[in-house]
Motif scaffolding. Structure first.
Motif, PDB file in Angstrom:
ATOM      1  N   ALA A  40       0.835  -1.207   0.000  1.00 47.12           N
ATOM      2  CA  ALA A  40       0.000   0.000   0.000  1.00 47.12           C
ATOM      3  C   ALA A  40       0.870   1.258   0.000  1.00 47.12           C
ATOM      4  O   ALA A  40       1.808   1.360   0.790  1.00 47.12           O
ATOM      5  N   MET A  41       0.543   2.204  -0.898  1.00 50.55           N
ATOM      6  CA  MET A  41       1.289   3.458  -0.925  1.00 50.55           C
ATOM      7  C   MET A  41       0.333   4.649  -0.806  1.00 50.55           C
ATOM      8  O   MET A  41      -0.688   4.693  -1.486  1.00 50.55           O
ATOM      9  N   GLY A  42       0.688   5.570   0.057  1.00 51.71           N
ATOM     10  CA  GLY A  42      -0.132   6.780   0.219  1.00 51.71           C
ATOM     11  C   GLY A  42       0.534   7.707   1.215  1.00 51.71           C
ATOM     12  O   GLY A  42       1.326   7.267   2.051  1.00 51.71           O
ATOM     13  N   GLY A  43       0.208   8.988   1.135  1.00 51.09           N
ATOM     14  CA  GLY A  43       0.884   9.993   1.953  1.00 51.09           C
ATOM     15  C   GLY A  43       0.565   9.916   3.434  1.00 51.09           C
ATOM     16  O   GLY A  43      -0.332   9.193   3.877  1.00 51.09           O
ATOM     17  N   MET A  44       1.333  10.681   4.213  1.00 52.01           N
ATOM     18  CA  MET A  44       1.155  10.769   5.659  1.00 52.01           C
ATOM     19  C   MET A  44       0.671  12.178   5.981  1.00 52.01           C
ATOM     20  O   MET A  44       1.389  13.147   5.794  1.00 52.01           O
ATOM     21  N   ARG A  45      -0.581  12.279   6.397  1.00 48.11           N
ATOM     22  CA  ARG A  45      -1.195  13.580   6.670  1.00 48.11           C
ATOM     23  C   ARG A  45      -1.080  13.912   8.155  1.00 48.11           C
ATOM     24  O   ARG A  45      -1.194  13.010   8.992  1.00 48.11           O
ATOM     25  N   MET A  46      -0.849  15.179   8.484  1.00 44.94           N
ATOM     26  CA  MET A  46      -0.910  15.588   9.901  1.00 44.94           C
ATOM     27  C   MET A  46      -1.959  16.687  10.021  1.00 44.94           C
ATOM     28  O   MET A  46      -1.899  17.698   9.322  1.00 44.94           O
ATOM     29  N   TRP A  47      -2.936  16.469  10.904  1.00 49.01           N
ATOM     30  CA  TRP A  47      -4.056  17.402  10.980  1.00 49.01           C
ATOM     31  C   TRP A  47      -4.628  17.388  12.409  1.00 49.01           C
ATOM     32  O   TRP A  47      -4.705  16.322  13.008  1.00 49.01           O
ATOM     33  N   GLY A 109       7.399  -2.865   5.112  1.00 53.82           N
ATOM     34  CA  GLY A 109       7.202  -2.611   3.677  1.00 53.82           C
ATOM     35  C   GLY A 109       5.777  -2.803   3.187  1.00 53.82           C
ATOM     36  O   GLY A 109       5.499  -2.603   2.007  1.00 53.82           O
ATOM     37  N   LEU A 110       4.871  -3.168   4.094  1.00 64.22           N
ATOM     38  CA  LEU A 110       3.454  -3.283   3.711  1.00 64.22           C
ATOM     39  C   LEU A 110       2.899  -1.896   3.364  1.00 64.22           C
ATOM     40  O   LEU A 110       2.005  -1.765   2.536  1.00 64.22           O
ATOM     41  N   PHE A 111       3.453  -0.846   3.996  1.00 60.10           N
ATOM     42  CA  PHE A 111       2.977   0.527   3.802  1.00 60.10           C
ATOM     43  C   PHE A 111       4.152   1.441   3.465  1.00 60.10           C
ATOM     44  O   PHE A 111       5.138   1.487   4.190  1.00 60.10           O
ATOM     45  N   LEU A 112       4.015   2.142   2.333  1.00 61.19           N
ATOM     46  CA  LEU A 112       5.054   3.078   1.894  1.00 61.19           C
ATOM     47  C   LEU A 112       4.444   4.466   1.876  1.00 61.19           C
ATOM     48  O   LEU A 112       3.332   4.647   1.386  1.00 61.19           O
ATOM     49  N   THR A 113       5.178   5.450   2.394  1.00 60.05           N
ATOM     50  CA  THR A 113       4.529   6.760   2.549  1.00 60.05           C
ATOM     51  C   THR A 113       5.415   7.931   2.155  1.00 60.05           C
ATOM     52  O   THR A 113       6.616   7.766   1.887  1.00 60.05           O
ATOM     53  N   GLY A 114       4.798   9.092   2.102  1.00 61.51           N
ATOM     54  CA  GLY A 114       5.515  10.318   1.729  1.00 61.51           C
ATOM     55  C   GLY A 114       4.734  11.529   2.204  1.00 61.51           C
ATOM     56  O   GLY A 114       3.850  11.428   3.051  1.00 61.51           O
ATOM     57  N   VAL A 115       5.047  12.676   1.601  1.00 60.33           N
ATOM     58  CA  VAL A 115       4.493  13.955   2.046  1.00 60.33           C
ATOM     59  C   VAL A 115       3.003  14.055   1.734  1.00 60.33           C
ATOM     60  O   VAL A 115       2.540  13.597   0.704  1.00 60.33           O
ATOM     61  N   ASP A 116       2.263  14.659   2.636  1.00 61.93           N
ATOM     62  CA  ASP A 116       0.866  15.008   2.391  1.00 61.93           C
ATOM     63  C   ASP A 116       0.594  16.303   3.165  1.00 61.93           C
ATOM     64  O   ASP A 116       1.524  16.901   3.723  1.00 61.93           O
ATOM     65  N   VAL A 117      -0.663  16.699   3.240  1.00 64.27           N
ATOM     66  CA  VAL A 117      -1.024  17.925   3.961  1.00 64.27           C
ATOM     67  C   VAL A 117      -0.450  17.864   5.392  1.00 64.27           C
ATOM     68  O   VAL A 117      -0.635  16.862   6.090  1.00 64.27           O
ATOM     69  N   GLY A 118       0.286  18.884   5.784  1.00 66.51           N
ATOM     70  CA  GLY A 118       0.798  18.963   7.158  1.00 66.51           C
ATOM     71  C   GLY A 118       2.153  18.299   7.371  1.00 66.51           C
ATOM     72  O   GLY A 118       2.723  18.402   8.456  1.00 66.51           O
ATOM     73  N   THR A 119       2.679  17.611   6.349  1.00 67.48           N
ATOM     74  CA  THR A 119       4.038  17.051   6.477  1.00 67.48           C
ATOM     75  C   THR A 119       4.903  17.588   5.327  1.00 67.48           C
ATOM     76  O   THR A 119       4.376  18.028   4.308  1.00 67.48           O
ATOM     77  N   THR A 120       6.205  17.523   5.526  1.00 66.83           N
ATOM     78  CA  THR A 120       7.128  18.123   4.555  1.00 66.83           C
ATOM     79  C   THR A 120       8.234  17.121   4.189  1.00 66.83           C
ATOM     80  O   THR A 120       8.397  16.088   4.854  1.00 66.83           O
TER      81      THR A 120
END
Ligand code: NAD
Length: 354
Positions: A40-47, A109-120
């Motif tokens: 699964a791939m999707g961003g990491m949001r902080m809110w 490695g089940l979850f791969l993530t990157g920038v989203d709203v609130g993260t840089t």
């Protein structure tokens, strides 16, 4: 959070991981929606969510969206999303980010993530000290860096495909384009469009960003944010926040095409029918704004991130948009439903029969 398994079964979610580390004030939720096509791939949001339930619902909705986005983009990854329940301007620190990195690492490695709203990108570099399962990180560390310019390139590909569908040519010279929001994505899109000879009007709630572009380019005009979607133009390009296409704004549109980089442009999915009824061609947001995720996936290939390879893949977004239009025309459905159908076609190739 009642009936959680019912909720998971309804949209077939695979897994939800709740992460808590009291000493760093970390509360995060990782949702794995579907790993049919790969991890699964999707961003990491902080809110600063108002409740745990709101955070969970946001993570569920976004993770499912990523399954469709990744499938339609043709990358070998499933859909997932992470949310951190905190205010990015007040509570974010290295300890919290590294604690999160350790949770991500445990998923192996089940979850791969990157920038989203609130993260840089800088946050991702910190998380990456604990785990390699990060896809957007700094150029200094060999990563793709800020993805807004590649996302803008994908939106440009989408605009080409739309112009061809409506006017029979991808030519931008003399075309009129209105852009809502000129942050990272919108401002780079302005550069591309002006270079190609288009006449561009921009609006941003931060007036200084819009003014800077009109000072730089003669072909750029500025209007107030509440006027931008009403302009008589060939293309309206939402590049600000989500839900900008709704029952109030759609009847006021005066364009032939809607194609922009913002996520979740439709306040409600059925409003894609409203656009079709008005004869406005809508390029589904999750198809045209896939540049960031394509680059993220590319950073995981053996040999690491190769910009030229990534750009070639992003140029194929126009092909995907054409495929979506072909499905919509053939099945007499809205382009948004056609984009979902395209993603499902790809998932069904390798999904287990139920
Ligand atoms: P950004 O924060 O740099 O830019 C957004 C801009 O929109 C800001 O300048 C803000 O002032 C402006 N804005 C906010 N509300 C507005 C309104 N009502 N009217 C006019 N302007 C308004 O963000 P970005 O990275 O450029 O992303 C833009 C959109 O594209 C977002 O919806 C984002 O989720 C989406 N997106 C971005 C990427 C990426 O790689 N950056 C990838 C996929 C999707």
């Amino acid at each position: 959070m009642k009936h959680i398994f019912e909720q998971m079964q309804a949209e077939d979610y695979e897994q939800i991981i709740f992460c808590q580390e009291r000493s760093f004030g970390l509360k995060a939720i990782i949702v794995i929606h579907d790993t049919t096509l790969g991890p699964a791939m999707g961003g990491m949001r902080m809110w600063p969510y108002e409740s745990d339930e709101t955070a969970l619902n946001d993570a569920l909705r976004l993770a499912r969206g990523m399954t469709y986005k990744n499938a339609a983009a043709g990358i070998p990854y499933g859909g997932g999303k992470g949310v951190i329940l905190a205010d990015p301007h007040r509570t974010k620190d290295e300890g919290m980010l590294r604690a999160l990195g350790r949770f991500i690492h445990r998923l192996n490695g089940l979850f791969l993530t990157g920038v989203d709203v609130g993260t840089t990108i800088a946050d991702m570099d910190i998380i990456r000290t604990e785990t390699p399962y990060i896809v957007t990180f700094s150029e200094a560390s060999g990563g793709p860096g800020d993805t807004s310019s590649v996302t803008a390139l994908g939106v440009l590909q989408g605009i080409h495909a739309c112009l061809e569908e409506v006017y029979g040519t991808t030519e931008l010279a003399g075309r009129t384009i209105a852009i809502q929001g000129v942050g990272g994505v919108g401002a780079t899109l302005v550069d591309y469009l002006v270079q190609a000879g288009a006449r561009v009007t921009v609006a941003d709630v931060d007036q200084s960003k819009a003014q800077a572009l009109s000072s730089r380019y003669q072909a750029v005009e500025v209007v107030a944010p509440e006027e931008i979607h009403r302009l008589a133009v060939d293309v309206y390009s939402p590049c600000a926040l989500g839900a900008g296409l709704n029952d109030q704004t759609i009847p006021a549109l005066n364009c032939k095409i809607v194609c922009g980089g913002a996520n979740n442009q439709l306040a409600e999915e059925h409003q894609s029918d409203l656009l079709a009824e008005r004869g406005i061609l809508y390029a589904p947001d999750f198809i045209v704004n896939a540049g960031g995720i394509i680059v993220g996936a590319q950073s995981l290939t053996p040999g690491g991130y190769q910009r030229e390879q990534a750009l070639k893949q992003i140029e194929r977004i126009s092909q995907t948009v054409r495929q979506v239009f072909a499905i919509a025309n053939e099945l007499h459905i809205s382009t948004h439903k056609a984009a979902n159908a395209l993603a499902e076609q790809r998932l069904n190739i390798i999904r287990q029969p139920q």
